[in-house]
Write a protein that holds these residues in place. Structure first.
Motif, PDB file in Angstrom:
ATOM      1  N   UNK A   1      29.566 -45.871  49.340  1.00 29.34           N
ATOM      2  CA  UNK A   1      30.059 -45.996  50.705  1.00 29.34           C
ATOM      3  C   UNK A   1      29.228 -45.013  51.527  1.00 29.34           C
ATOM      4  N   UNK A   2      28.719 -45.427  52.683  1.00 27.78           N
ATOM      5  CA  UNK A   2      27.911 -44.504  53.485  1.00 27.78           C
ATOM      6  C   UNK A   2      28.686 -43.243  53.868  1.00 27.78           C
ATOM      7  N   UNK A   3      27.975 -42.114  53.900  1.00 32.23           N
ATOM      8  CA  UNK A   3      28.556 -40.836  54.303  1.00 32.23           C
ATOM      9  C   UNK A   3      27.973 -40.426  55.651  1.00 32.23           C
TER      10      UNK A   3
ATOM     11  N   UNK B   1      34.665 -44.867  61.062  1.00 35.62           N
ATOM     12  CA  UNK B   1      34.384 -43.781  60.122  1.00 35.62           C
ATOM     13  C   UNK B   1      35.712 -43.146  59.720  1.00 35.62           C
ATOM     14  N   UNK B   2      35.903 -42.994  58.404  1.00 36.23           N
ATOM     15  CA  UNK B   2      37.094 -42.329  57.870  1.00 36.23           C
ATOM     16  C   UNK B   2      36.765 -40.852  57.695  1.00 36.23           C
ATOM     17  N   UNK B   3      37.603 -39.984  58.254  1.00 39.09           N
ATOM     18  CA  UNK B   3      37.394 -38.533  58.190  1.00 39.09           C
ATOM     19  C   UNK B   3      38.532 -37.952  57.367  1.00 39.09           C
ATOM     20  N   UNK B   4      38.188 -37.181  56.336  1.00 30.35           N
ATOM     21  CA  UNK B   4      39.168 -36.658  55.391  1.00 30.35           C
ATOM     22  C   UNK B   4      39.204 -35.137  55.400  1.00 30.35           C
ATOM     23  N   UNK B   5      40.399 -34.597  55.144  1.00 29.42           N
ATOM     24  CA  UNK B   5      40.603 -33.154  55.022  1.00 29.42           C
ATOM     25  C   UNK B   5      41.154 -32.889  53.627  1.00 29.42           C
TER      26      UNK B   5
ATOM     27  N   UNK C   1      38.281 -28.524  53.616  1.00 29.96           N
ATOM     28  CA  UNK C   1      36.938 -29.078  53.735  1.00 29.96           C
ATOM     29  C   UNK C   1      37.084 -30.447  54.389  1.00 29.96           C
ATOM     30  N   UNK C   2      36.096 -30.823  55.191  1.00 29.80           N
ATOM     31  CA  UNK C   2      36.150 -32.089  55.905  1.00 29.80           C
ATOM     32  C   UNK C   2      34.942 -32.931  55.522  1.00 29.80           C
ATOM     33  N   UNK C   3      35.199 -34.215  55.242  1.00 34.55           N
ATOM     34  CA  UNK C   3      34.164 -35.163  54.842  1.00 34.55           C
ATOM     35  C   UNK C   3      34.338 -36.435  55.654  1.00 34.55           C
ATOM     36  N   UNK C   4      33.265 -37.203  55.812  1.00 31.93           N
ATOM     37  CA  UNK C   4      33.347 -38.471  56.527  1.00 31.93           C
ATOM     38  C   UNK C   4      32.597 -39.550  55.754  1.00 31.93           C
ATOM     39  N   UNK C   5      33.260 -40.692  55.595  1.00 28.17           N
ATOM     40  CA  UNK C   5      32.693 -41.872  54.947  1.00 28.17           C
ATOM     41  C   UNK C   5      32.910 -43.072  55.859  1.00 28.17           C
ATOM     42  N   UNK C   6      32.152 -44.126  55.634  1.00 23.92           N
ATOM     43  CA  UNK C   6      32.457 -45.381  56.312  1.00 23.92           C
ATOM     44  C   UNK C   6      33.878 -45.773  55.910  1.00 23.92           C
TER      45      UNK C   6
END
Length: 159
Positions: A129-131, A59-63, A68-73
């Motif tokens: 892409x899945x979240x 899982x890729x986690x972005x800032x 704000x933080x988001x996560x995608x496959x």
């Protein structure tokens, strides 16, 4: 996306849906979904990403610039490689709305961080892409929860 409503954790955004409780393997929400502590927010560069193994999935986690933080496959379906965590994070205006996105480092397709939908017209709107659900603890620990289905509400930051 579901968000944490436990007062000991500050939600990253979205509508509060279910509180989580602790167990030996992480956290459980009302539906039994487990969350995994990934890292501290400060471990993710602003407009950057990290990759974590969550329930056996990369899982890729972005800032974002606004914290704000988001996560995608982490898997880029066009480039067919696990590289999205190394993508370029930014904002694109779509229908007069600022949309946070990550651009794949391979072919530069832009994926909406809230929904996982590809923003590039030539690629096709059906490409996603899945979240994953994301929460931020009061101690600034980033927790990644369950994979979200495409028909669920997208992760929307609070205004």
């Amino acid at each position: 996306m579901s968000v944490e409503t436990d007062p000991s954790r500050a939600p990253m955004g979205g509508r509060p849906e279910a509180s989580r409780t602790s167990d030996a393997s992480g956290t459980l929400d009302a539906s039994g979904t487990r969350g995994t502590p990934v890292c501290r927010l400060d471990d993710i560069e602003v407009e950057g990403g990290v990759v974590a193994l969550v329930d056996g999935e990369a899982v890729a986690v972005f800032r974002t610039y606004a914290d704000e933080v988001y996560a995608l496959a982490n898997y880029d379906p066009v480039g067919r490689a696990s590289v999205l965590s190394r993508g370029i994070v930014g904002t694109r205006t779509v229908d007069e709305v600022d949309v946070p996105f990550v651009a794949s480092p391979l072919h530069k397709q832009a994926y909406d961080l809230r929904t996982g939908r590809c923003l590039d017209a030539g690629v096709g709107a059906a490409l996603r892409v899945p979240t994953y659900a994301v929460t931020l603890g009061a101690d600034r620990t980033v927790w990644v929860g369950s994979r979200q289905s495409p028909d669920e509400e997208p992760h929307e930051p609070e205004s």
